[in-house]
Design a protein around this motif. Structure first.
Motif, PDB file in Angstrom:
ATOM      1  N   SER A 198       2.007   1.891  -3.332  1.00  0.00           N
ATOM      2  CA  SER A 198       0.937   2.437  -4.173  1.00  0.00           C
ATOM      3  C   SER A 198       0.750   3.930  -3.917  1.00  0.00           C
ATOM      4  N   VAL A 199       0.999   4.379  -2.684  1.00  0.00           N
ATOM      5  CA  VAL A 199       0.928   5.809  -2.369  1.00  0.00           C
ATOM      6  C   VAL A 199       1.912   6.580  -3.242  1.00  0.00           C
ATOM      7  N   THR A 255       1.103  16.938   1.517  1.00  0.00           N
ATOM      8  CA  THR A 255       1.411  15.709   0.771  1.00  0.00           C
ATOM      9  C   THR A 255       2.873  15.337   0.939  1.00  0.00           C
ATOM     10  N   ARG A 306       3.069   5.633  -6.147  1.00  0.00           N
ATOM     11  CA  ARG A 306       2.611   5.631  -7.552  1.00  0.00           C
ATOM     12  C   ARG A 306       1.559   6.730  -7.763  1.00  0.00           C
ATOM     13  N   GLN A 307       0.675   6.898  -6.780  1.00  0.00           N
ATOM     14  CA  GLN A 307      -0.325   7.979  -6.860  1.00  0.00           C
ATOM     15  C   GLN A 307       0.360   9.347  -6.831  1.00  0.00           C
ATOM     16  N   GLN A 348      -4.065  16.508  -3.799  1.00  0.00           N
ATOM     17  CA  GLN A 348      -3.653  17.294  -4.975  1.00  0.00           C
ATOM     18  C   GLN A 348      -3.756  18.790  -4.761  1.00  0.00           C
ATOM     19  N   ARG A 376      -5.742  12.356   3.707  1.00  0.00           N
ATOM     20  CA  ARG A 376      -5.192  11.402   2.741  1.00  0.00           C
ATOM     21  C   ARG A 376      -3.711  11.677   2.496  1.00  0.00           C
ATOM     22  N   VAL A 396      -2.021  11.551  -0.247  1.00  0.00           N
ATOM     23  CA  VAL A 396      -1.805  12.390  -1.423  1.00  0.00           C
ATOM     24  C   VAL A 396      -3.001  13.312  -1.584  1.00  0.00           C
ATOM     25  N   GLU A 401       1.832  10.422 -10.112  1.00  0.00           N
ATOM     26  CA  GLU A 401       0.809  10.868 -11.067  1.00  0.00           C
ATOM     27  C   GLU A 401       0.310  12.265 -10.715  1.00  0.00           C
ATOM     28  N   ALA A 402       0.101  12.494  -9.398  1.00  0.00           N
ATOM     29  CA  ALA A 402      -0.448  13.784  -8.976  1.00  0.00           C
ATOM     30  C   ALA A 402       0.583  14.904  -9.045  1.00  0.00           C
ATOM     31  N   ARG A 405       0.834  -1.204   0.000  1.00  0.00           N
ATOM     32  CA  ARG A 405       0.000   0.000   0.000  1.00  0.00           C
ATOM     33  C   ARG A 405       0.871   1.257   0.000  1.00  0.00           C
TER      34      ARG A 405
END
Length: 585
Positions: A462-463, A555, A465-466, A549, A545, A547, A469-470, A459
């Motif tokens: 995966s944070v 963040t 990876r997010q 945006q 959260r 991430v 993208e952001a 997990r």
């Protein structure tokens, strides 16, 4: 960065201040002073027993001493509150900014975070040491995993460790192996054979028989046993040890030393065992005498006759121990003493033997022997591993046909994988019976600890990876994240994660000192639980959260925290010999 060690030092300074003021006498023994997390997290970040353990020797009231220490600690800028609880415990609350420094240390140190400084003196960890008469079973696997994780843990704590396997290749059991393999050899030549009682019936010797045929053809068939037995014995031991090494490699275990028992009795005149007995006799530690019959059931090695005895009682054992059998051959104990002397001669000052639970009677005698052969300079700790009950969906698993009497370790590894085997073997203290359920260890749920911990790492990956993208322009390297402003990490869930990261150096140090790798497995589960809880919190509260945006600053701070936790989970899973996947299948 070890805040527990830092505050042990700080409390030491406070005690020195009180000593200089005449409040405390000189020379107090501080060995039992500890700084640890309080049992109830609501009481603060750290707790110390300093006043409780020193008050009696100092002839003062523990609560009054605690108040004096707390007053000194309140002057420390890192401490926001110092309170006295109960009969004299001191609880401390720390400035959250200190936990930001912990996160930075974890990012900066990487895999080295929490590792101890080098400690002089070698440690010999002997584990597995299964008889080379058959494949490893699940019980062997528990001792193998425990010993390997303990060796890793000791290395992490700064110790110089030798991982050793003792090959029991000198007893009657290897002659039984040879005779069993010889029958399989004859079977490979086309004969119909029946395995009589007392020999090893498992199919695992069929390949050994075929290999003997390939090596020797029919030349062994008509030889007398006196000629073929030593050849077949060496051949079978070699093949079985090759298989054991392969099975160990499948679970990620590699030893530094494979020590042959036979080498102790080689070289003529009884070898190292005879030399040992002679040396002990010269020291007055061997004598000829009779042992009284022990209470209860007579042990197999007791004989009502005059014997050559080692003065084990002089070193804490219950009775003196025989070194020679009635036929003049060495007892197993004599060989074991010589073997452990070899460990000491090779530089070990701390010896750890990992054995099955049925070796409980072995502990005192070998600890006595190690004291004798090292002149008290080396110590032996024997860790006993209890049985493993193998289940599938709560039902006992049937025996393996190929092994004859048990389920092999390799069968279990092939079915569920290396990581579940290793983690679950360590997720219970070694001296407690372990129920290993083949169905449950592959479940993807919170109830499956290995999944739950590995899922935290996945997990966390995966944070990132997010985040890429952001914020494609954001530098996500540990060095860059360590420069983030972490002052906004004030939510209770964030502080919980940071506290657990801060505890890692202490957990490694304490687990290594106690020889208890399960402590690290438990702490990893706590880390994973804190991470998953905060993840779920962010589902309901978008501002929490990882991430966001619309908030680059928060963040980056949370990514620093996630990176630190992810690194700690990966490196500490590594100590346990378990992988840290970036994705879960």
């Amino acid at each position: 960065m070890n805040i527990f060690a830092a505050f042990e030092a700080r409390i030491g300074e406070a005690l020195e201040t009180l000593t200089r003021a005449g409040t405390l006498p000189e020379g107090l023994d501080r060995a039992r002073v500890v700084v640890e997390p309080p049992r109830d997290p609501s009481h603060g970040d750290l707790a110390t027993n300093a006043a409780l353990v020193l008050a009696k020797e100092a002839r003062t009231n523990p609560k009054a001493l605690a108040e004096a220490l707390a007053a000194d600690l309140r002057t420390d800028p890192r401490v926001t509150e110092a309170s006295v609880a109960g009969p004299g415990f001191i609880n401390l609350r720390l400035d959250p900014a200190l936990y930001g420094e912990v996160v930075r240390a974890a990012l900066r140190d990487g895999d080295a975070y929490g590792r101890g400084a080098r400690v002089p003196g070698g440690v010999n960890v002997e584990y597995v040491s299964a008889n080379p008469t058959g494949p490893m079973h699940v019980g062997h696997g528990r001792g193998a995993v425990f010993g390997d994780a303990l060796a890793n843990l000791l290395v992490a704590a700064g110790r110089d460790v030798t991982r050793e396997y003792y090959i029991n290749d000198a007893g009657a059991q290897v002659d039984v192996l040879a005779r069993s393999a010889f029958l399989r050899y004859r079977e490979a030549l086309g004969e119909t054979v029946t395995i009589p009682e007392g020999l090893y019936p498992g199919d695992y010797l069929v390949p050994v028989g075929k290999a003997l045929k390939a090596e020797y053809g029919e030349t062994l068939r008509d030889k007398p046993e006196s000629e073929w037995l030593p050849l077949v014995r060496d051949f079978a031991i070699s093949r079985m040890m090759d298989r054991i090494r392969e099975d160990l490699a499948a679970i990620g275990i590699h030893h530094d030393v494979f020590f042959s028992e036979r080498t102790l009795q080689g070289g003529g005149n009884g070898g190292a065992v005879a030399a040992l007995i002679a040396d002990l006799r010269e020291k007055g530690l061997v004598y000829e005498g009779r042992l009284p019959p022990p209470k209860g059931q007579l042990p197999e090695d007791w004989e009502d006759r005059e014997q050559t005895l080692f003065r084990a009682t002089a070193f804490g054992d219950d009775i003196d121990r025989p070194l020679l059998k009635s036929d003049g051959s060495f007892t197993y104990f004599a060989s074991d003493i010589a073997y452990h002397r070899s460990k000491v001669e090779r530089g070990a000052v701390e010896l750890i033997d990992v054995l099955g639970a049925d070796h409980g009677g072995y502990v005192k005698r070998m600890q006595a022997a190690v004291k004798a052969v090292s002149d008290g300079k080396a110590a032996l700790d024997v860790k006993l591993c209890q049985l493993v009950r193998l289940l599938r969906g709560g039902e006992p698993v049937k025996m393996s046909k190929r092994a004859g009497e048990f389920v092999t370790l390799r069968e279990v590894i092939d079915e569920v994988g290396r990581d579940p085997v290793r983690f679950m073997m360590l997720y219970r203290k070694n001296d407690a019976t372990l129920d290993f359920d083949l169905a449950k260890v592959v479940e993807q749920s919170k109830d499956n600890p290995v999944f739950y911990v590995q899922y935290a790492h996945a997990r966390a990956a995966s944070v990132f990876r997010q985040a890429r993208e952001a914020f494609p322009d954001l530098d996500l390297s540990p060095a860059a994240l360590a420069r983030a402003d972490l002052s906004g990490l004030t939510d209770s869930g964030e502080l919980d994660m940071m506290r657990l990261i801060a505890q890692v150096p202490r957990v490694i140090e304490a687990a290594a000192a106690a020889h208890e790798p399960h402590r690290l497995a438990f702490h990893l589960y706590e880390l994973a639980s804190a991470f998953h809880s905060f993840w779920n919190k962010g589902k309901d509260l978008p501002q929490l959260r990882f991430v966001n945006q619309t908030d680059r600053k928060s963040t980056k701070a949370r990514l620093a925290l996630v990176a630190a936790l992810k690194g700690v989970v990966a490196s500490n899973l590594g100590i346990l010999g378990v992988g840290a996947p970036d994705e879960m299948r």
